[in-house]
Design a protein around this motif. Structure first.
Motif, PDB file in Angstrom:
ATOM      1  N   ASN A   1      41.878 -38.954  53.648  1.00 19.03           N
ATOM      2  CA  ASN A   1      42.596 -38.627  54.895  1.00 19.03           C
ATOM      3  C   ASN A   1      43.144 -39.846  55.634  1.00 19.03           C
ATOM      4  O   ASN A   1      43.575 -39.728  56.774  1.00 19.03           O
ATOM      5  CB  ASN A   1      41.738 -37.786  55.841  1.00 19.03           C
ATOM      6  CG  ASN A   1      41.676 -36.353  55.411  1.00 19.03           C
ATOM      7  OD1 ASN A   1      42.526 -35.874  54.671  1.00 19.03           O
ATOM      8  ND2 ASN A   1      40.663 -35.638  55.865  1.00 19.03           N
TER       9      ASN A   1
ATOM     10  N   ASP B   1      50.630 -36.341  49.553  1.00 23.96           N
ATOM     11  CA  ASP B   1      49.759 -35.239  49.949  1.00 23.96           C
ATOM     12  C   ASP B   1      50.328 -34.421  51.103  1.00 23.96           C
ATOM     13  O   ASP B   1      49.937 -33.282  51.302  1.00 23.96           O
ATOM     14  CB  ASP B   1      48.398 -35.781  50.407  1.00 23.96           C
ATOM     15  CG  ASP B   1      47.745 -36.666  49.375  1.00 23.96           C
ATOM     16  OD1 ASP B   1      47.574 -36.209  48.236  1.00 23.96           O
ATOM     17  OD2 ASP B   1      47.398 -37.813  49.715  1.00 23.96           O
ATOM     18  N   TYR B   2      51.217 -35.038  51.887  1.00 23.25           N
ATOM     19  CA  TYR B   2      51.754 -34.400  53.081  1.00 23.25           C
ATOM     20  C   TYR B   2      53.258 -34.613  53.152  1.00 23.25           C
ATOM     21  O   TYR B   2      53.770 -35.614  52.649  1.00 23.25           O
ATOM     22  CB  TYR B   2      51.117 -34.989  54.350  1.00 23.25           C
ATOM     23  CG  TYR B   2      49.652 -34.654  54.495  1.00 23.25           C
ATOM     24  CD1 TYR B   2      49.250 -33.555  55.250  1.00 23.25           C
ATOM     25  CD2 TYR B   2      48.679 -35.417  53.867  1.00 23.25           C
ATOM     26  CE1 TYR B   2      47.906 -33.235  55.370  1.00 23.25           C
ATOM     27  CE2 TYR B   2      47.345 -35.110  53.979  1.00 23.25           C
ATOM     28  CZ  TYR B   2      46.963 -34.013  54.741  1.00 23.25           C
ATOM     29  OH  TYR B   2      45.629 -33.693  54.854  1.00 23.25           O
TER      30      TYR B   2
ATOM     31  N   TYR C   1      56.815 -34.015  55.905  1.00 20.74           N
ATOM     32  CA  TYR C   1      57.478 -33.626  57.149  1.00 20.74           C
ATOM     33  C   TYR C   1      58.945 -33.451  56.794  1.00 20.74           C
ATOM     34  O   TYR C   1      59.547 -34.341  56.182  1.00 20.74           O
ATOM     35  CB  TYR C   1      57.310 -34.715  58.204  1.00 20.74           C
ATOM     36  CG  TYR C   1      58.238 -34.572  59.386  1.00 20.74           C
ATOM     37  CD1 TYR C   1      57.957 -33.661  60.401  1.00 20.74           C
ATOM     38  CD2 TYR C   1      59.387 -35.340  59.479  1.00 20.74           C
ATOM     39  CE1 TYR C   1      58.815 -33.530  61.490  1.00 20.74           C
ATOM     40  CE2 TYR C   1      60.246 -35.215  60.551  1.00 20.74           C
ATOM     41  CZ  TYR C   1      59.957 -34.308  61.555  1.00 20.74           C
ATOM     42  OH  TYR C   1      60.802 -34.175  62.629  1.00 20.74           O
TER      43      TYR C   1
ATOM     44  N   VAL D   1      45.448 -39.083  58.866  1.00 20.27           N
ATOM     45  CA  VAL D   1      46.575 -38.161  58.788  1.00 20.27           C
ATOM     46  C   VAL D   1      46.441 -37.075  59.850  1.00 20.27           C
ATOM     47  O   VAL D   1      47.435 -36.469  60.255  1.00 20.27           O
ATOM     48  CB  VAL D   1      46.706 -37.583  57.365  1.00 20.27           C
ATOM     49  CG1 VAL D   1      45.583 -36.598  57.076  1.00 20.27           C
ATOM     50  CG2 VAL D   1      48.061 -36.939  57.158  1.00 20.27           C
ATOM     51  N   GLU D   2      45.249 -36.838  60.319  1.00 22.01           N
ATOM     52  CA  GLU D   2      45.021 -35.833  61.358  1.00 22.01           C
ATOM     53  C   GLU D   2      45.716 -36.194  62.668  1.00 22.01           C
ATOM     54  O   GLU D   2      45.908 -35.334  63.526  1.00 22.01           O
ATOM     55  CB  GLU D   2      43.527 -35.627  61.560  1.00 22.01           C
ATOM     56  CG  GLU D   2      42.870 -34.998  60.330  1.00 22.01           C
ATOM     57  CD  GLU D   2      41.361 -34.972  60.396  1.00 22.01           C
ATOM     58  OE1 GLU D   2      40.791 -35.345  61.439  1.00 22.01           O
ATOM     59  OE2 GLU D   2      40.748 -34.565  59.393  1.00 22.01           O
TER      60      GLU D   2
ATOM     61  N   THR E   1      47.647 -40.151  51.002  1.00 21.66           N
ATOM     62  CA  THR E   1      46.404 -40.478  51.694  1.00 21.66           C
ATOM     63  C   THR E   1      45.285 -40.740  50.703  1.00 21.66           C
ATOM     64  O   THR E   1      45.341 -40.339  49.547  1.00 21.66           O
ATOM     65  CB  THR E   1      45.979 -39.326  52.632  1.00 21.66           C
ATOM     66  OG1 THR E   1      45.769 -38.138  51.859  1.00 21.66           O
ATOM     67  CG2 THR E   1      47.027 -39.065  53.698  1.00 21.66           C
TER      68      THR E   1
ATOM     69  N   TYR F   1      57.144 -38.433  53.532  1.00 22.35           N
ATOM     70  CA  TYR F   1      55.974 -38.089  52.733  1.00 22.35           C
ATOM     71  C   TYR F   1      54.845 -39.061  53.053  1.00 22.35           C
ATOM     72  O   TYR F   1      55.081 -40.253  53.263  1.00 22.35           O
ATOM     73  CB  TYR F   1      56.283 -38.198  51.236  1.00 22.35           C
ATOM     74  CG  TYR F   1      57.312 -37.213  50.749  1.00 22.35           C
ATOM     75  CD1 TYR F   1      56.924 -35.937  50.341  1.00 22.35           C
ATOM     76  CD2 TYR F   1      58.652 -37.546  50.679  1.00 22.35           C
ATOM     77  CE1 TYR F   1      57.862 -35.022  49.877  1.00 22.35           C
ATOM     78  CE2 TYR F   1      59.594 -36.638  50.224  1.00 22.35           C
ATOM     79  CZ  TYR F   1      59.191 -35.373  49.827  1.00 22.35           C
ATOM     80  OH  TYR F   1      60.119 -34.471  49.367  1.00 22.35           O
TER      81      TYR F   1
ATOM     82  N   PHE G   1      52.954 -32.938  60.079  1.00 22.80           N
ATOM     83  CA  PHE G   1      52.996 -33.021  58.619  1.00 22.80           C
ATOM     84  C   PHE G   1      52.262 -31.846  58.004  1.00 22.80           C
ATOM     85  O   PHE G   1      51.208 -31.443  58.486  1.00 22.80           O
ATOM     86  CB  PHE G   1      52.382 -34.340  58.129  1.00 22.80           C
ATOM     87  CG  PHE G   1      53.305 -35.504  58.286  1.00 22.80           C
ATOM     88  CD1 PHE G   1      54.087 -35.924  57.230  1.00 22.80           C
ATOM     89  CD2 PHE G   1      53.406 -36.164  59.504  1.00 22.80           C
ATOM     90  CE1 PHE G   1      54.955 -36.985  57.374  1.00 22.80           C
ATOM     91  CE2 PHE G   1      54.269 -37.222  59.658  1.00 22.80           C
ATOM     92  CZ  PHE G   1      55.053 -37.637  58.599  1.00 22.80           C
ATOM     93  N   ASN G   2      52.828 -31.310  56.929  1.00 21.98           N
ATOM     94  CA  ASN G   2      52.224 -30.180  56.217  1.00 21.98           C
ATOM     95  C   ASN G   2      51.583 -30.659  54.929  1.00 21.98           C
ATOM     96  O   ASN G   2      52.213 -31.388  54.149  1.00 21.98           O
ATOM     97  CB  ASN G   2      53.289 -29.132  55.886  1.00 21.98           C
ATOM     98  CG  ASN G   2      53.869 -28.524  57.136  1.00 21.98           C
ATOM     99  OD1 ASN G   2      53.136 -28.055  57.994  1.00 21.98           O
ATOM    100  ND2 ASN G   2      55.181 -28.553  57.254  1.00 21.98           N
ATOM    101  N   ARG G   3      50.349 -30.227  54.710  1.00 17.67           N
ATOM    102  CA  ARG G   3      49.621 -30.579  53.490  1.00 17.67           C
ATOM    103  C   ARG G   3      50.271 -29.881  52.293  1.00 17.67           C
ATOM    104  O   ARG G   3      50.764 -28.770  52.393  1.00 17.67           O
ATOM    105  CB  ARG G   3      48.165 -30.178  53.603  1.00 17.67           C
ATOM    106  CG  ARG G   3      47.329 -30.635  52.430  1.00 17.67           C
ATOM    107  CD  ARG G   3      45.838 -30.481  52.748  1.00 17.67           C
ATOM    108  NE  ARG G   3      45.023 -30.910  51.654  1.00 17.67           N
ATOM    109  CZ  ARG G   3      44.754 -32.177  51.335  1.00 17.67           C
ATOM    110  NH1 ARG G   3      45.239 -33.144  52.071  1.00 17.67           N
ATOM    111  NH2 ARG G   3      43.995 -32.478  50.316  1.00 17.67           N
ATOM    112  N   LYS G   4      50.287 -30.550  51.157  1.00 16.72           N
ATOM    113  CA  LYS G   4      50.839 -29.977  49.917  1.00 16.72           C
ATOM    114  C   LYS G   4      50.028 -28.745  49.515  1.00 16.72           C
ATOM    115  O   LYS G   4      48.801 -28.794  49.452  1.00 16.72           O
ATOM    116  CB  LYS G   4      50.764 -31.028  48.809  1.00 16.72           C
ATOM    117  CG  LYS G   4      51.379 -30.591  47.484  1.00 16.72           C
ATOM    118  CD  LYS G   4      50.962 -31.535  46.379  1.00 16.72           C
ATOM    119  CE  LYS G   4      52.060 -32.397  45.890  1.00 16.72           C
ATOM    120  NZ  LYS G   4      51.656 -33.271  44.782  1.00 16.72           N
TER     121      LYS G   4
END
Length: 175
Positions: free
Chosen positions: A91, A65-66, A68, A39-40, A88, A85, A45-48
């Motif tokens: 990760n 978990d993420y 956009y 995911v990195e 993950t 969404y 994308f923003n983490r929850k």
């Protein structure tokens, strides 16, 4: 003889998948977002967390978990992408959910790209390969927008094979 059986099995699995399902398998996700990658690799994308938890309240996305949030230019044909969404595991992306506006051509695009669905359950259509499942649902009024879901199912298949093997061994032990 053994090599002929292997060759027949190999050819039948290629023919069974069909060219369109090979495309689904080769895409391995949605656009440049790939299943099984870190995911990195996707900093947009923003983490929850507490500040964006409201975006995850829709039950279909509660495991994600993420997120956009789509821009006005993010579209599938004429359907605006509202959210993407990511779910993950350590990760690594295991599921991608694309939420679009309800525009009728979204199913037609998937059908053209991947061919006829493997199965249909109510208002959910599913395309499945050995490793990837793509589905679309959202015709019901209870689900806002269309949800296109790409899932890595290779681990699920491995687990199912293990369970089947254990069941077979237990049955054989009874005989």
């Amino acid at each position: 003889m053994k090599s002929i059986v292997i060759l027949i099995f190999f050819l039948s699995s290629i023919i069974g998948l069909g060219q369109d399902y090979i495309f689904l398998e080769s895409k391995n996700g949605f656009r440049e977002i790939k299943l099984g990658t870190s995911v990195e690799n996707y900093p947009e994308f923003n983490r929850k967390d507490n500040s964006n938890a409201e975006l995850f309240k829709l039950s279909l996305n509660s495991k994600a978990d993420y997120v956009y949030v789509g821009s006005n230019d993010d579209k599938i044909k004429t359907a605006k992408i509202l959210f993407i969404y990511l779910t993950t595991n350590n990760n690594v992306i295991s599921e991608i959910k694309v939420v679009t506006e309800k525009v009728l051509n979204v199913y037609a695009i998937l059908n053209s790209a991947y061919g006829e669905p493997s199965s249909k359950h109510g208002d959910k259509w599913i395309w499945k390969t050995n490793n990837i499942e793509c589905s679309i649902e959202g015709d019901q009024n209870t689900i806002p927008g269309y949800h296109i879901v790409y899932k890595d199912i290779s681990n699920e298949r491995i687990e199912l094979k293990k369970m089947k093997l254990e069941s077979t061994k237990k049955a054989q032990a009874e005989l």
